[in-house]
Design an enzyme around this catalytic site. Structure first.
Site, PDB file in Angstrom:
ATOM      1  N   HIS A 106      -2.904   6.449   4.360  1.00  0.00           N
ATOM      2  CA  HIS A 106      -1.807   5.499   4.594  1.00  0.00           C
ATOM      3  C   HIS A 106      -0.443   6.037   4.179  1.00  0.00           C
ATOM      4  O   HIS A 106       0.419   5.289   3.707  1.00  0.00           O
ATOM      5  CB  HIS A 106      -2.085   4.168   3.899  1.00  0.00           C
ATOM      6  CG  HIS A 106      -1.405   3.006   4.567  1.00  0.00           C
ATOM      7  ND1 HIS A 106      -1.402   1.730   4.066  1.00  0.00           N
ATOM      8  CD2 HIS A 106      -0.686   2.938   5.713  1.00  0.00           C
ATOM      9  CE1 HIS A 106      -0.745   0.927   4.876  1.00  0.00           C
ATOM     10  NE2 HIS A 106      -0.287   1.646   5.888  1.00  0.00           N
ATOM     11  N   CYS A 145       0.784  -1.246   0.000  1.00  0.00           N
ATOM     12  CA  CYS A 145       0.000   0.000   0.000  1.00  0.00           C
ATOM     13  C   CYS A 145       0.809   1.286   0.000  1.00  0.00           C
ATOM     14  O   CYS A 145       0.728   2.087  -0.928  1.00  0.00           O
ATOM     15  CB  CYS A 145      -0.942  -0.004   1.203  1.00  0.00           C
ATOM     16  SG  CYS A 145      -2.061  -1.415   1.282  1.00  0.00           S
TER      17      CYS A 145
END
Length: 584
Positions: free
Chosen positions: A161, A105
């Site tokens: 994130h 990610c």
């Protein structure tokens, strides 16, 4: 080829997998048009005046990024996943079939938003965890910042994130006028609870820089879609160009789709695959609703819609990368070759499949060029302007991709000797140059995982495609154009190519920043922030001196005595500094 012919000769259920493999690996076609049952055959509408509408202002851009969606997890690559609207958009636009992302990610998101390889941001190791005092380096300009300078209104909805330990790291400080979403890597789709390990959990849904309490109970993909439509409804498309980054949490775990979306897949034997498919269908519906809003509110004719995954799928939680090798978290094709397409009335040469080499870093200069911004002011970009490639079908200016160099990821295999005395092959690294792809160190699990059609997966069906054990091996070479499934290692047959690509790794490593992977900070505990995740370092507080370049291993190391742990951290810090220099 002997193994492949044996595979081809079977007459039982394995023949289905063999046919899929033959279509991709046995006779590689430039278009990869081997599984496209749902392509739309109707001609796109033409607008008055010209085949491609010429905008009066820079185009509106909607970038949709999904999470953990594998290569086999979209209708035009699969027969078990139903995505009729995504298939239609892709068929009427340009499918990107030689498009690469990162295997996890944070790296993909950092490269999208900065246009730089992760070795040039210090984020080349793992992800940013909730308790780490780390974030996207503040001195590096971001895509939304540059778009703001070009006159855009910029909005982000969904998963961030990229770190949040101080306010300067938040999306609203990195170029977005508004933000609505979650800061950590994984949250519950209904409660918005997020845990770092099993013991430390907190609420994670934010509106701008404040916690958005009281939003629990609504499925996140629906909630985010609703917010995007509100942004479109409130903005005047003729007064200012708009950039919306729709960073969906789907289809990341936990697998919790609403029951009504599971019902169409009720005959699917594998439960995880059934739920995963339902979540992909919700994404399809979300993109449909967003596109409808673009048409309704007058954006569509001057808009660009980009769809991309952030990394490959995890087969054990329902995703699939078949027939590619590997999965999320690996540098095999299944972890890094992404699903992606571009849809826009502004594309001159539509309804085609592009095999031009593209990378997620390319979106920064591509979108900045479309916005009329000055790309030349951003020195150090690793991306290329790909709009002529996408719109007109011109040749890609990209000839190579550095997938990564991670000096902290070492599994005890490899040596300088195996690296032709120019590279320590124990270091995890991967690079593609032209048709060739080289991997060193530990690329990750290299299995070929077939579609999960059986209820007892993983089991005997999965074992049909297990990767043969290669203990001690640390260098692999593939002609990735002729062998996209990575079945024929050519490292021993072509040592000349191996050495050439190793020298390219050496070249890139000269430019690498030290790895930023600091230890957990106990002040990040959500209990100290009213039960929610959020910034915990004061605006005037300086970062600790020992943070950059420190590798902290979680788990049992926490139980060691303090003096021993400090000695280990000091040793690893020096080791990392040496590796990030010219020593490897």
């Amino acid at each position: 080829m002997r193994a492949f012919n044996q595979f081809r000769g079977r007459t039982d259920g394995v023949l289905v997998a063999a046919c899929a493999l033959l279509a991709l690996c046995g006779s590689v076609r430039a278009s990869w048009d081997w599984v496209a049952p749902n392509q739309v055959e109707t001609e796109p509408k033409r607008f008055k005046g010209s085949a491609a509408y010429k905008p009066r202002q820079p185009p509106h851009v909607v970038f949709v990024l999904t999470d953990d969606q594998g290569f086999h997890d979209i209708g035009y690559h699969s027969t078990d996943i139903r995505t009729p609207f995504l298939d239609k958009l892709a068929a009427e636009g340009v499918k990107l079939e030689n498009y690469y992302v990162q295997p996890i990610c944070t790296p993909s998101r950092s490269q999208l938003i900065t246009g730089r390889y992760q070795i040039h941001t210090g984020l080349q190791h793992s992800i940013i965890r909730p308790r780490q005092p780390s974030c996207l380096p503040l001195h590096i300009p971001t895509l939304p910042q540059r778009l703001q300078e070009a006159g855009y209104a910029t909005h982000m909805v969904g998963k961030w994130h990229l770190g949040f330990y101080r306010k300067d790291c938040l999306p609203t400080h990195r170029g977005f006028h508004t933000y609505f979403g979650s800061l950590t890597g994984s949250v519950d789709y209904y409660t918005y609870g997020s845990c770092d390990g099993k013991s430390l959990c907190g609420y994670d849904l934010h509106e701008g820089e404040t916690v958005a309490w009281g939003r629990g109970g609504k499925y996140s993909t629906h909630l985010y879609t609703q917010r995007v439509r509100k942004i479109l409804a409130a903005h005047d498309p003729n007064s200012q160009p708009l950039f919306i980054f729709v960073s969906l949490q789907a289809v990341h775990t936990p697998l919790k789709p609403p029951k009504e979306y599971i019902y169409p897949y009720r005959t699917m034997g594998n439960v995880a695959r059934r739920k995963f498919a339902a979540m992909v269908s919700i994404v399809d519906e979300a993109v449909h609703n967003i596109t409808y809003a673009l048409r309704k509110y007058g954006y569509y004719r001057n808009s660009v819609i980009i769809f991309s995954t952030d990394n490959g799928a995890q087969p054990f939680t329902g995703g699939n990368n078949w027939p590619l090798r590997g999965r999320k978290g690996t540098y095999w094709e299944g972890g890094i070759r992404g699903v992606g397409f571009v849809h826009s009335p502004l594309i001159r040469n539509r309804r085609r499949v592009s095999t031009a080499l593209l990378h997620i870093t390319d979106w920064f200069p591509t979108l900045l060029h479309l916005a009329g911004g000055n790309v030349s002011q951003d020195q150090g970009l690793d991306g290329y302007d790909m709009w002529p490639v996408i719109s007109e079908g011109k040749d890609s200016p990209r000839r190579e991709i550095l997938h990564n160099i991670d000096p902290l990821h070492r599994k005890g295999r490899g040596s300088w000797k195996e690296g032709h005395h120019v590279w320590d092959s124990a270091v995890q690294a991967a690079i593609r140059v032209g048709d060739w792809k080289l991997l060193t160190g530990d690329p990750g699990h290299g299995d070929w995982v077939p579609p999960q059609v059986l209820a007892h997966f993983p089991g005997s069906w999965w074992n049909l495609e297990r990767s043969p054990g290669e203990p001690g091996k640390s260098v692999w070479l593939y002609n990735i154009t002729a062998d996209p499934c990575e079945r024929y290692d050519l490292a021993e047959r072509r040592p000349d190519v191996v050495k050439e690509l190793l020298l390219r790794l050496v070249h890139y490593n000269h430019t690498a920043l030290p790895v930023r992977y600091p230890p957990d900070d106990p002040r990040a505990n959500p209990d100290r922030n009213g039960g929610a995740w959020g910034p915990w370092v004061g605006e005037d507080e300086e970062d600790r001196e020992d943070v950059p370049g420190v590798y902290y291993k979680r788990g049992r190391n926490r139980k060691r005595k303090k003096d021993r742990r400090c000695m280990m951290k000091l040793f690893l810090k020096k080791l990392n500094t040496r590796m990030a220099s010219n020593r490897i």
